[in-house]
Design a protein around this motif. Structure first.
Motif, PDB file in Angstrom:
ATOM      1  N   ALA A   1     102.460 -88.102   6.295  1.00  0.00           N
ATOM      2  CA  ALA A   1     102.381 -89.292   7.216  1.00  0.00           C
ATOM      3  C   ALA A   1     101.678 -88.678   8.518  1.00  0.00           C
ATOM      4  O   ALA A   1     101.757 -87.653   9.215  1.00  0.00           O
ATOM      5  N   PHE A   2     100.718 -89.577   9.068  1.00  0.00           N
ATOM      6  CA  PHE A   2      99.679 -89.471  10.208  1.00  0.00           C
ATOM      7  C   PHE A   2      99.791 -90.523  11.083  1.00  0.00           C
ATOM      8  O   PHE A   2     100.179 -91.596  10.789  1.00  0.00           O
ATOM      9  N   THR A   3      99.202 -90.277  12.255  1.00  0.00           N
ATOM     10  CA  THR A   3      98.947 -91.478  13.284  1.00  0.00           C
ATOM     11  C   THR A   3      97.473 -91.225  13.563  1.00  0.00           C
ATOM     12  O   THR A   3      97.093 -90.208  13.779  1.00  0.00           O
ATOM     13  N   VAL A   4      96.975 -92.329  13.736  1.00  0.00           N
ATOM     14  CA  VAL A   4      95.537 -92.401  14.274  1.00  0.00           C
ATOM     15  C   VAL A   4      95.092 -91.977  15.684  1.00  0.00           C
ATOM     16  O   VAL A   4      96.062 -92.755  16.589  1.00  0.00           O
ATOM     17  N   ASN A   5      94.362 -91.157  15.958  1.00  0.00           N
ATOM     18  CA  ASN A   5      94.208 -90.883  17.383  1.00  0.00           C
ATOM     19  C   ASN A   5      92.702 -91.001  17.726  1.00  0.00           C
ATOM     20  O   ASN A   5      92.100 -90.259  18.136  1.00  0.00           O
ATOM     21  N   ALA A   6      92.151 -92.274  17.565  1.00  0.00           N
ATOM     22  CA  ALA A   6      90.987 -92.634  17.792  1.00  0.00           C
ATOM     23  C   ALA A   6      91.063 -94.119  18.181  1.00  0.00           C
ATOM     24  O   ALA A   6      92.121 -94.835  17.707  1.00  0.00           O
ATOM     25  N   ASP A   7      90.160 -94.748  18.974  1.00  0.00           N
ATOM     26  CA  ASP A   7      89.979 -96.007  19.274  1.00  0.00           C
ATOM     27  C   ASP A   7      89.938 -96.827  18.187  1.00  0.00           C
ATOM     28  O   ASP A   7      90.896 -97.638  17.679  1.00  0.00           O
ATOM     29  N   VAL A   8      89.190 -96.348  17.061  1.00  0.00           N
ATOM     30  CA  VAL A   8      88.655 -96.982  15.854  1.00  0.00           C
ATOM     31  C   VAL A   8      88.293 -95.928  14.892  1.00  0.00           C
ATOM     32  O   VAL A   8      87.436 -95.241  15.355  1.00  0.00           O
ATOM     33  N   LEU A   9      88.815 -95.789  13.855  1.00  0.00           N
ATOM     34  CA  LEU A   9      88.805 -94.894  12.863  1.00  0.00           C
ATOM     35  C   LEU A   9      88.027 -95.448  11.578  1.00  0.00           C
ATOM     36  O   LEU A   9      88.762 -96.155  10.933  1.00  0.00           O
ATOM     37  N   ASN A  10      86.745 -95.095  11.229  1.00  0.00           N
ATOM     38  CA  ASN A  10      86.178 -95.566  10.193  1.00  0.00           C
ATOM     39  C   ASN A  10      86.979 -95.105   8.762  1.00  0.00           C
ATOM     40  O   ASN A  10      87.223 -93.490   8.702  1.00  0.00           O
ATOM     41  N   VAL A  11      87.167 -95.739   7.732  1.00  0.00           N
ATOM     42  CA  VAL A  11      87.536 -95.282   6.357  1.00  0.00           C
ATOM     43  C   VAL A  11      86.581 -95.398   5.735  1.00  0.00           C
ATOM     44  O   VAL A  11      85.930 -96.432   5.441  1.00  0.00           O
ATOM     45  N   ARG A  12      86.211 -94.369   4.792  1.00  0.00           N
ATOM     46  CA  ARG A  12      85.006 -94.238   4.013  1.00  0.00           C
ATOM     47  C   ARG A  12      85.322 -94.154   2.510  1.00  0.00           C
ATOM     48  O   ARG A  12      86.400 -93.833   2.075  1.00  0.00           O
TER      49      ARG A  12
END
Length: 100
Positions: free
Chosen positions: A38-49
């Motif tokens: 389990a994680f939390t995003v630490n960016a305004d917007v994170l691209n998923v590739r």
């Protein structure tokens, strides 16, 4: 009652309990073999590739503070979050209780 002999009801009920116990045990084993990632995003917007590289095409986006369940696999600084879905580990913060 309802024209079904008591012995048949007991056998059917026993089979139901046995099936429930079997599947409950299988699900418990599966959850133990898959660590909680389990994680939390630490960016305004994170691209998923589509793959573990900035050269791969963008297949989605995650936003600041969004919770993410991922897989244990990390390659080239990217964590696999699903089939053909990868996000940079630099912007994923481990959630409390993370065992991945």
């Amino acid at each position: 009652m309802f024209g079904i002999p008591v012995m048949k009801l007991a056998v059917i009920g026993g089979l139901g309990v046995a099936a429930f116990a079997f599947f409950a045990h299988r699900n418990a084993e599966a959850s133990q073999s898959n660590p909680q990632c389990a994680f939390t995003v630490n960016a305004d917007v994170l691209n998923v590739r589509a793959g573990p590289s900035t050269g791969e095409r963008i297949v989605g986006r995650l936003v600041q503070s969004q919770p993410v369940t991922a897989k244990p696999l990390v390659q080239n600084g990217f964590r696999q979050i699903a089939e053909n879905r990868w996000a940079s580990v630099d912007y994923l913060v481990a959630a409390s209780g993370n065992t991945c």
